[in-house]
Scaffold this motif. Structure first.
Motif, PDB file in Angstrom:
ATOM      1  N   GLU A 163      36.348  48.029  51.711  1.00  0.00           N
ATOM      2  CA  GLU A 163      35.312  48.246  50.576  1.00  0.00           C
ATOM      3  C   GLU A 163      34.663  46.846  50.310  1.00  0.00           C
ATOM      4  OE1 GLU A 163      34.254  51.166  49.881  1.00  0.00           O
ATOM      5  OE2 GLU A 163      35.899  52.304  50.625  1.00  0.00           O
ATOM      6  N   PRO A 164      33.796  46.223  51.288  1.00  0.00           N
ATOM      7  CA  PRO A 164      33.410  44.889  51.073  1.00  0.00           C
ATOM      8  C   PRO A 164      32.674  44.838  49.576  1.00  0.00           C
ATOM      9  CG  PRO A 164      32.543  45.791  52.836  1.00  0.00           C
ATOM     10  CD  PRO A 164      33.492  46.836  52.478  1.00  0.00           C
ATOM     11  N   ASN A 165      31.997  45.749  49.195  1.00  0.00           N
ATOM     12  CA  ASN A 165      31.008  45.703  48.246  1.00  0.00           C
ATOM     13  C   ASN A 165      31.558  46.338  46.980  1.00  0.00           C
ATOM     14  OD1 ASN A 165      28.732  44.852  49.773  1.00  0.00           O
ATOM     15  ND2 ASN A 165      28.482  47.027  50.398  1.00  0.00           N
ATOM     16  N   PHE A 166      32.879  45.896  46.791  1.00  0.00           N
ATOM     17  CA  PHE A 166      33.675  46.190  45.529  1.00  0.00           C
ATOM     18  C   PHE A 166      33.267  45.798  44.460  1.00  0.00           C
ATOM     19  CE2 PHE A 166      35.735  42.594  46.935  1.00  0.00           C
ATOM     20  CZ  PHE A 166      36.237  41.950  45.795  1.00  0.00           C
ATOM     21  N   THR A 167      33.307  46.350  43.161  1.00  0.00           N
ATOM     22  CA  THR A 167      32.803  45.789  41.869  1.00  0.00           C
ATOM     23  C   THR A 167      33.739  45.771  40.801  1.00  0.00           C
ATOM     24  OG1 THR A 167      32.390  48.209  41.049  1.00  0.00           O
ATOM     25  CG2 THR A 167      30.338  46.916  42.226  1.00  0.00           C
ATOM     26  N   CYS A 168      35.058  46.462  41.182  1.00  0.00           N
ATOM     27  CA  CYS A 168      36.245  46.201  40.069  1.00  0.00           C
ATOM     28  C   CYS A 168      36.557  44.635  40.167  1.00  0.00           C
ATOM     29  CB  CYS A 168      37.397  46.826  40.863  1.00  0.00           C
ATOM     30  SG  CYS A 168      37.927  46.407  42.459  1.00  0.00           S
ATOM     31  N   LYS A 169      37.243  44.306  38.923  1.00  0.00           N
ATOM     32  CA  LYS A 169      37.864  43.210  38.797  1.00  0.00           C
ATOM     33  C   LYS A 169      39.354  42.964  39.355  1.00  0.00           C
ATOM     34  CE  LYS A 169      35.145  43.070  34.381  1.00  0.00           C
ATOM     35  NZ  LYS A 169      35.024  44.170  33.999  1.00  0.00           N
ATOM     36  N   THR A 170      39.327  41.953  40.137  1.00  0.00           N
ATOM     37  CA  THR A 170      40.660  41.941  40.965  1.00  0.00           C
ATOM     38  C   THR A 170      41.487  40.915  40.358  1.00  0.00           C
ATOM     39  OG1 THR A 170      39.801  40.611  42.709  1.00  0.00           O
ATOM     40  CG2 THR A 170      39.296  43.009  42.924  1.00  0.00           C
ATOM     41  N   PHE A 171      42.966  41.165  40.534  1.00  0.00           N
ATOM     42  CA  PHE A 171      43.871  40.260  40.185  1.00  0.00           C
ATOM     43  C   PHE A 171      45.023  40.363  41.176  1.00  0.00           C
ATOM     44  CE2 PHE A 171      41.659  41.273  36.283  1.00  0.00           C
ATOM     45  CZ  PHE A 171      41.400  40.151  35.856  1.00  0.00           C
ATOM     46  N   VAL A 172      45.783  39.290  41.553  1.00  0.00           N
ATOM     47  CA  VAL A 172      46.894  39.509  42.445  1.00  0.00           C
ATOM     48  C   VAL A 172      48.091  39.235  41.662  1.00  0.00           C
ATOM     49  CG1 VAL A 172      48.123  38.596  44.617  1.00  0.00           C
ATOM     50  CG2 VAL A 172      45.648  38.878  44.578  1.00  0.00           C
ATOM     51  N   LEU A 173      49.099  39.992  41.619  1.00  0.00           N
ATOM     52  CA  LEU A 173      50.159  39.844  41.067  1.00  0.00           C
ATOM     53  C   LEU A 173      51.297  39.867  42.128  1.00  0.00           C
ATOM     54  CD1 LEU A 173      51.957  39.558  38.179  1.00  0.00           C
ATOM     55  CD2 LEU A 173      51.970  42.085  38.250  1.00  0.00           C
ATOM     56  N   ASN A 174      51.871  38.783  42.628  1.00  0.00           N
ATOM     57  CA  ASN A 174      52.846  38.970  43.637  1.00  0.00           C
ATOM     58  C   ASN A 174      54.138  39.394  43.161  1.00  0.00           C
ATOM     59  OD1 ASN A 174      51.228  37.654  45.897  1.00  0.00           O
ATOM     60  ND2 ASN A 174      51.344  35.676  44.657  1.00  0.00           N
ATOM     61  N   ILE A 175      54.722  40.354  43.801  1.00  0.00           N
ATOM     62  CA  ILE A 175      55.821  41.010  43.313  1.00  0.00           C
ATOM     63  C   ILE A 175      56.891  40.554  44.660  1.00  0.00           C
ATOM     64  CG2 ILE A 175      57.130  43.204  42.897  1.00  0.00           C
ATOM     65  CD1 ILE A 175      54.394  44.456  42.097  1.00  0.00           C
ATOM     66  N   ALA A 176      57.875  39.930  43.854  1.00  0.00           N
ATOM     67  CA  ALA A 176      59.282  39.549  44.467  1.00  0.00           C
ATOM     68  C   ALA A 176      60.234  40.207  44.244  1.00  0.00           C
ATOM     69  CB  ALA A 176      59.473  37.971  44.190  1.00  0.00           C
ATOM     70  N   VAL A 177      60.929  40.502  45.612  1.00  0.00           N
ATOM     71  CA  VAL A 177      62.220  41.409  45.340  1.00  0.00           C
ATOM     72  C   VAL A 177      63.641  40.583  45.744  1.00  0.00           C
ATOM     73  CG1 VAL A 177      63.357  43.534  46.480  1.00  0.00           C
ATOM     74  CG2 VAL A 177      61.006  43.387  46.212  1.00  0.00           C
ATOM     75  N   THR A 178      64.106  40.610  44.815  1.00  0.00           N
ATOM     76  CA  THR A 178      65.598  39.653  45.102  1.00  0.00           C
ATOM     77  C   THR A 178      66.703  40.604  45.369  1.00  0.00           C
ATOM     78  OG1 THR A 178      65.982  39.499  42.943  1.00  0.00           O
ATOM     79  CG2 THR A 178      64.619  37.850  43.477  1.00  0.00           C
ATOM     80  N   HIS A 179      67.598  40.060  46.149  1.00  0.00           N
ATOM     81  CA  HIS A 179      68.700  41.006  46.288  1.00  0.00           C
ATOM     82  C   HIS A 179      70.053  40.309  45.938  1.00  0.00           C
ATOM     83  CE1 HIS A 179      66.488  43.925  48.751  1.00  0.00           C
ATOM     84  NE2 HIS A 179      65.915  42.946  49.248  1.00  0.00           N
TER      85      HIS A 179
END
Length: 176
Positions: A147-163
């Protein structure tokens, strides 16, 4: 949230269709959880919206107006994760979450209906003015391609999994 001091812990209202869904979340042992009912509503869309949505689906394979869900109480500050089918007051802040676009990369894991539904949701979210959290930069980059013409406000929240250290496990127990 359980790592916060008790006086800093917010009260959370979990909207679910069933008590069982809430009980799964309650297993986190977070002390300030409350259940509110999420209600399905049939036929709440106007005839105009239903017709327009069907026409759009016929030509573009996307519903514009998903079947609405209603919250029985709108006295909340923010809804996370929000759902495009959720009908709430426009004054309630909504934050969406898109963990990935697996239906695009691994379509053989999804039914045709699931793919259509996910595509429709992602399209509506992308065209909204609301906030969206992505689980990785890759997921955000996928949105830019899909969706190259997106209008939403975006945030990246990297989710890490630990074992835990695998040396602490008994192999025989894991095999069973």
């Amino acid at each position: 949230l359980n790592h916060l001091k008790d006086e800093e812990k917010p009260e959370l209202f979990i909207y679910t269709k069933t008590e069982g869904e809430f009980l799964q979340i309650k297993q986190t042992n977070y002390p300030y959880l409350n259940r509110k009912e999420l209600v399905n509503s049939k036929g709440q869309l106007s005839i105009f919206k239903r017709i327009f949505s069907k026409i759009n689906y016929y030509f573009f394979n996307k519903h514009l107006y998903p079947q609405p869900l209603f919250m029985n109480d709108l006295n909340v500050d923010v809804i996370f994760p929000s759902d495009v089918a959720l009908v709430v007051s426009s004054s309630v802040k909504k934050i969406y979450w898109i963990p990935d676009f697996q239906e695009q990369k691994l379509p053989f894991f999804f039914s045709d209906e699931q793919i259509k539904s996910r595509n429709q949701s992602h399209y509506l979210i992308a065209k909204s003015k609301d906030q969206v959290i992505f689980s990785s930069k890759d997921a955000f980059n996928d949105l830019k391609l899909i969706e190259p013409n997106f209008t939403c406000k975006t945030f990246v929240l990297n989710i890490a999994v630990t074992h835990p250290d695998s040396q602490d496990f008994e192999l025989e127990y894991l095999i069973k």
